[in-house]
Design a protein around this motif. Structure first.
Motif, mmCIF file in Angstrom:
data_model
loop_
_atom_site.group_PDB
_atom_site.id
_atom_site.type_symbol
_atom_site.label_atom_id
_atom_site.label_comp_id
_atom_site.label_asym_id
_atom_site.label_seq_id
_atom_site.Cartn_x
_atom_site.Cartn_y
_atom_site.Cartn_z
ATOM 1 N N ASP A 113 0.836 -1.199 0.000
ATOM 2 C CA ASP A 113 0.000 0.000 0.000
ATOM 3 C C ASP A 113 0.874 1.254 0.000
ATOM 4 O O ASP A 113 1.951 1.275 0.613
ATOM 5 C CB ASP A 113 -0.918 0.014 1.221
ATOM 6 C CG ASP A 113 -1.920 1.149 1.181
ATOM 7 O OD1 ASP A 113 -2.893 1.052 0.422
ATOM 8 O OD2 ASP A 113 -1.716 2.142 1.904
ATOM 9 N N CYS A 149 0.155 5.602 0.327
ATOM 10 C CA CYS A 149 -0.737 6.749 0.473
ATOM 11 C C CYS A 149 0.077 8.022 0.311
ATOM 12 O O CYS A 149 1.105 8.197 0.972
ATOM 13 C CB CYS A 149 -1.441 6.753 1.835
ATOM 14 S SG CYS A 149 -2.723 5.490 1.996
ATOM 15 N N HIS A 190 -4.537 7.088 -2.781
ATOM 16 C CA HIS A 190 -4.288 5.720 -2.324
ATOM 17 C C HIS A 190 -3.897 4.849 -3.521
ATOM 18 O O HIS A 190 -4.614 4.800 -4.525
ATOM 19 C CB HIS A 190 -5.535 5.160 -1.655
ATOM 20 C CG HIS A 190 -5.391 3.748 -1.199
ATOM 21 N ND1 HIS A 190 -4.636 3.381 -0.109
ATOM 22 C CD2 HIS A 190 -5.895 2.584 -1.705
ATOM 23 C CE1 HIS A 190 -4.696 2.077 0.044
ATOM 24 N NE2 HIS A 190 -5.446 1.572 -0.914
#
Length: 283
Positions: free
Chosen positions: A243, A245, A254
């Motif tokens: 991930d 961000c 995101h």
């Protein structure tokens, strides 16, 4: 002359103060860790403040300085996650400087009157909120002028924060999938991945033609072609994390399964930012 010292009050006052100071230092140096780590470091500092009351170091100044320095070192190691180098020394100096400034500022506000528990809590909270707001405004101005954004990268439940530079010239992508590829500082990647994985990645870089380890299957390591100004085309080792961000002034972008590559020259990534963000991630 004798003074009554309530050890529980000493502990709580130092716990709160150390927690605020460590959070401020983390904001200033962009080394913020989890609140649990900061709280643990603050508790150690508060325990030391209680313990030193029973250590007769008042008549021997070097011993007192050494004890306080050792305590600050442990707090910075745990609360900010710093191990060695100039940044650790900078964090220790910043910690003492903020403590000195806050203490002087509170004495000025108190105008010579005794600072009660209620006054202490009020001053501490107001100082923390005020400094946080000041740092936020400063970061926002810097982001707007330099295209540097706060980012978080995660893998295997480990989440690390840093700054990423929006590089309009970074058009690197995977040949087959066409996914955008960002460039990451190797030292920062080591804080995200387990140590055994980073060692195997280093081995892959040194042995380009070797078969990748099955233990790295979740990272999907592969080499992507790249071309830099003034240099011939080369290959960069790229991996897939879980991930990403990107915190822009307007929104939080995101990115699932972001692809990051390790550069040939790690010094190209400045200390101010750890990732060269691909231009396609924001547009």
């Amino acid at each position: 002359m004798y003074y009554e010292v309530y050890i529980d009050i000493v502990f709580m006052a130092n716990l709160l103060m150390d927690y605020f100071l460590l959070r401020i230092v983390g904001m200033l140096l962009s080394t913020r860790k989890s609140r649990k780590r900061v709280f643990l470091a603050a508790a150690i500092g508060a325990f030391f403040s209680c313990l030193i009351l029973y250590i007769p170091t008042g008549d021997f100044l070097p011993a007192a300085i050494l004890c306080h320095g050792a305590c600050a070192y442990v707090m910075i190691r745990i609360g900010c996650g710093l191990k060695k180098g100039g940044l650790l020394a900078k964090a220790m100096v910043t910690l003492y400087l903020m403590a000195f400034l806050c203490g002087g500022f509170w004495e000025l506000l108190a105008s010579g009157q005794k600072i009660t528990i209620r006054t202490f809590l009020l001053f501490a909270v107001c100082t923390y909120l005020g400094l946080s707001a000041f740092i936020y405004v400063g970061d926002s101005l810097r982001i707007k002028m330099k295209h540097i954004y706060p980012i978080t990268l995660s893998y295997g439940g480990n989440v690390q924060s840093a700054y990423g530079f929006y590089d309009s010239g970074n058009l690197l992508e995977e040949p087959l999938s066409g996914k955008p590829v960002s460039v990451i500082n190797p030292n920062f990647l080591e804080t995200i991945l387990p140590k055994d994985m980073t060692e195997k990645l280093k081995h892959l870089i040194e042995n380009v033609g070797e078969q990748e380890s099955t233990e790295l299957a979740d990272l999907h390591p592969r080499f992507v072609p790249c071309r830099t100004v003034g240099q011939n085309q080369g290959m960069l080792l790229a991996v897939t994390l879980e991930d990403l961000c990107i915190h822009t002034p307007k929104e939080v972008v995101h990115v699932e399964n972001p692809v990051v590559a390790l550069p040939h020259d790690p010094s190209a990534l400045e200390q101010e930012y750890k990732v060269l963000l691909n231009s396609r991630l924001l547009h």
